[in-house]
Scaffold this active site. Structure first.
Site, PDB file in Angstrom:
ATOM      1  N   LYS A  31     -10.664  -3.580  -4.435  1.00  0.00           N
ATOM      2  CA  LYS A  31     -11.375  -2.308  -4.654  1.00  0.00           C
ATOM      3  C   LYS A  31     -10.436  -1.279  -5.241  1.00  0.00           C
ATOM      4  O   LYS A  31     -10.861  -0.318  -5.858  1.00  0.00           O
ATOM      5  CB  LYS A  31     -11.923  -1.703  -3.363  1.00  0.00           C
ATOM      6  CG  LYS A  31     -12.183  -2.650  -2.256  1.00  0.00           C
ATOM      7  CD  LYS A  31     -12.775  -1.976  -1.033  1.00  0.00           C
ATOM      8  CE  LYS A  31     -12.662  -2.930   0.147  1.00  0.00           C
ATOM      9  NZ  LYS A  31     -13.631  -2.881   1.148  1.00  0.00           N
ATOM     10  N   LYS A  76       0.814  -1.225   0.000  1.00  0.00           N
ATOM     11  CA  LYS A  76       0.000   0.000   0.000  1.00  0.00           C
ATOM     12  C   LYS A  76       0.839   1.263   0.000  1.00  0.00           C
ATOM     13  O   LYS A  76       0.428   2.281  -0.548  1.00  0.00           O
ATOM     14  CB  LYS A  76      -0.973   0.003   1.183  1.00  0.00           C
ATOM     15  CG  LYS A  76      -2.077  -1.013   0.976  1.00  0.00           C
ATOM     16  CD  LYS A  76      -3.245  -0.800   1.912  1.00  0.00           C
ATOM     17  CE  LYS A  76      -4.343  -1.805   1.593  1.00  0.00           C
ATOM     18  NZ  LYS A  76      -5.394  -1.876   2.571  1.00  0.00           N
ATOM     19  N   LYS A 114      -4.952 -10.121  -6.997  1.00  0.00           N
ATOM     20  CA  LYS A 114      -6.218 -10.406  -6.319  1.00  0.00           C
ATOM     21  C   LYS A 114      -7.292  -9.387  -6.719  1.00  0.00           C
ATOM     22  O   LYS A 114      -6.955  -8.241  -7.056  1.00  0.00           O
ATOM     23  CB  LYS A 114      -6.018 -10.476  -4.808  1.00  0.00           C
ATOM     24  CG  LYS A 114      -5.861  -9.165  -4.129  1.00  0.00           C
ATOM     25  CD  LYS A 114      -5.888  -9.282  -2.616  1.00  0.00           C
ATOM     26  CE  LYS A 114      -5.704  -7.860  -2.096  1.00  0.00           C
ATOM     27  NZ  LYS A 114      -5.613  -7.671  -0.710  1.00  0.00           N
TER      28      LYS A 114
HETATM   29  P1  TYM Z   1     -10.703  -5.559   3.556  1.00  0.00           P
HETATM   30  O1  TYM Z   1     -11.703  -4.476   3.743  1.00  0.00           O
HETATM   31  O2  TYM Z   1      -9.592  -5.333   2.594  1.00  0.00           O
HETATM   32  O3  TYM Z   1     -11.431  -6.906   3.136  1.00  0.00           O
HETATM   33  C1  TYM Z   1     -12.534  -7.453   3.875  1.00  0.00           C
HETATM   34  C2  TYM Z   1     -12.485  -8.976   3.812  1.00  0.00           C
HETATM   35  O4  TYM Z   1     -12.544  -9.423   2.445  1.00  0.00           O
HETATM   36  C3  TYM Z   1     -11.455 -10.309   2.194  1.00  0.00           C
HETATM   37  N1  TYM Z   1     -11.020 -10.141   0.780  1.00  0.00           N
HETATM   38  C4  TYM Z   1     -10.898 -11.153  -0.086  1.00  0.00           C
HETATM   39  N2  TYM Z   1     -11.143 -12.473   0.027  1.00  0.00           N
HETATM   40  C5  TYM Z   1     -10.938 -13.237  -1.071  1.00  0.00           C
HETATM   41  N3  TYM Z   1     -10.506 -12.751  -2.264  1.00  0.00           N
HETATM   42  C6  TYM Z   1     -10.261 -11.431  -2.427  1.00  0.00           C
HETATM   43  N4  TYM Z   1      -9.859 -10.964  -3.614  1.00  0.00           N
HETATM   44  C7  TYM Z   1     -10.448 -10.567  -1.302  1.00  0.00           C
HETATM   45  N5  TYM Z   1     -10.312  -9.223  -1.116  1.00  0.00           N
HETATM   46  C8  TYM Z   1     -10.661  -8.980   0.178  1.00  0.00           C
HETATM   47  C9  TYM Z   1     -10.365  -9.884   3.166  1.00  0.00           C
HETATM   48  O5  TYM Z   1      -9.431 -10.910   3.389  1.00  0.00           O
HETATM   49  C10 TYM Z   1     -11.173  -9.550   4.400  1.00  0.00           C
HETATM   50  O6  TYM Z   1     -11.469 -10.712   5.146  1.00  0.00           O
HETATM   51  N6  TYM Z   1      -7.782  -5.055   7.597  1.00  0.00           N
HETATM   52  C11 TYM Z   1      -9.034  -5.634   7.101  1.00  0.00           C
HETATM   53  C12 TYM Z   1     -10.253  -5.204   7.889  1.00  0.00           C
HETATM   54  C13 TYM Z   1     -10.118  -5.464   9.361  1.00  0.00           C
HETATM   55  C14 TYM Z   1     -10.205  -6.717  10.020  1.00  0.00           C
HETATM   56  C15 TYM Z   1     -10.021  -6.425  11.396  1.00  0.00           C
HETATM   57  C16 TYM Z   1     -10.410  -8.019   9.581  1.00  0.00           C
HETATM   58  C17 TYM Z   1      -9.917  -4.509  10.296  1.00  0.00           C
HETATM   59  N7  TYM Z   1      -9.844  -5.090  11.516  1.00  0.00           N
HETATM   60  C18 TYM Z   1     -10.042  -7.429  12.341  1.00  0.00           C
HETATM   61  C19 TYM Z   1     -10.433  -9.030  10.546  1.00  0.00           C
HETATM   62  C20 TYM Z   1     -10.241  -8.734  11.906  1.00  0.00           C
HETATM   63  C21 TYM Z   1      -9.214  -5.186   5.663  1.00  0.00           C
HETATM   64  O7  TYM Z   1      -8.697  -4.190   5.246  1.00  0.00           O
HETATM   65  O8  TYM Z   1     -10.100  -5.986   4.979  1.00  0.00           O
END
Ligand code: TYM
Length: 332
Positions: free
Chosen positions: A196, A110, A193
């Protein structure tokens, strides 16, 4: 089982979020104690327009409910309404090591070449993520593959805190990463992957896409001229084909091998329309519910505020325990 997971309220929900995380949260809310949140304090680690952020929080709350999260079953809230999260993050910042954070691949990705210009928040955000999980004594964290390293860090932070202060305060959480759908790839590049932040909207299926858009994105998805083989091993060198088969399998709750058993020998001219139809049928009711909910922002605010109340109450004992362990409040 105490389940905690979150998602950043930036941009649209896409199929990767749905298959990697949300679909499983919906299943788990019936059997487990679930805390699901919108990580709006994570969203500000990069510049974001405040009005846009406020709208995104509501929209994403609506999207999660449309996907099947039931605020009566799961505690649904946003970070910013529960100050225990940033409070605990500060306490844990003093346990987490710089060397550990330096290894986080998401920060490297990032921040890119502009590491010195990245915010301190972007660097430290895995520690906030640790607070998110540890506050609730989570036993399981259902996430996509890309979050695995962050969950391992959470375990390291919890272990070090418990050991350094001679307490058994934090439960060590297990990552729950699905066998199929944990890493959904871009429709334009089978080695990247689905995300967004990809500049091309053709690379992802958004949960708000209408039927024609979905059909067009699937039709234009990058593939190869070969027919589908009998086994997944034979797709090892064909990442785009493997991705489409995986999506089909995850949507139907089947094994990829099983999907190949049914479609082996077919080319993408036949497989893509079947996949598009499946996607349209899966997403149609979600989109319809979303349109309904979007019309009632007051109800969404009510849900988030009620969820925050429950979350704050559940988090408080662990936060108090951390203060006590550190000698910051009363005896240890
Ligand atoms: P974020 O917002 O990027 O994504 C949310 C969830 O979606 C999953 N994900 C995917 N799974 C499969 N294939 C993909 N291409 C894909 N893109 C995203 C992510 O693995 C995630 O589970 N840091 C985290 C948010 C967060 C969080 C937490 C998660 C904040 N605190 C505590 C778990 C526990 C994030 O940015 O997810």
């Amino acid at each position: 089982m105490r389940v905690v997971s979150g998602i950043q309220p930036t941009g649209n929900l896409h199929l990767g979020n749905y298959l990697g995380a949300i679909k499983r949260w919906v299943t788990m809310q019936d059997e487990c104690d679930c805390f699901i949140f919108l990580a709006d304090l994570h969203a500000i680690t990069v510049h974001i327009d405040p009005a846009e952020l406020a709208a995104n929080v509501r929209e994403m709350a609506a999207a999660l409910i449309a996907c099947g999260i039931d605020p009566e079953k799961a505690v649904l809230f946003n970070h910013a309404r529960v100050p225990a999260h940033p409070e605990m993050a500060w306490l844990l910042n003093c346990t987490a090591r710089i060397g550990w954070l330096n290894r986080m691949t998401q920060f490297k990705e990032k921040s890119g070449k502009n590491r010195e210009g990245a915010s301190v928040g972007l660097y430290a955000y895995p520690v906030l993520q640790a607070a998110d999980v540890l506050l609730y004594q989570a036993t399981h964290v259902p996430v996509g593959e890309d979050q695995k390293q962050h969950i391992e860090l959470i375990r390291d932070i919890a272990t070090k805190f418990n050991t350094d202060y001679g307490v058994e305060l934090f439960t060590l959480p297990e990552p729950l990463i699905g066998a199929t759908g944990a890493r959904i790839m871009s429709l334009r590049d089978g080695n990247a992957k689905m995300s967004k932040s990809d500049a091309s909207d053709m690379s992802r299926i958004n949960l708000t896409d209408d039927g024609d858009t979905i059909a067009q994105k699937v039709r234009k998805a990058k593939t190869d001229p070969e027919p589908l083989p009998e086994t997944m091993d034979e797709l090892a060198e064909r990442p785009e084909a493997r991705n489409l088969v995986t999506i089909y399998a995850a949507l139907t709750g089947r094994e990829p091998a099983d999907v190949l058993g049914e479609h082996a020998g077919k080319g993408f001219g036949a497989f893509k329309p079947a996949l598009a139809e499946l996607l349209v049928e899966t997403l149609r009711p979600i989109k319809a519910r979303l349109d309904e909910l979007g019309a009632d922002p007051a109800e969404l605010d009510r849900i988030l505020s009620a969820g925050a109340g429950k979350a704050a109450a559940a988090a408080q004992p662990t936060l108090d325990g951390a203060y006590r362990a550190l000698g910051l409040r009363g005896g240890a």
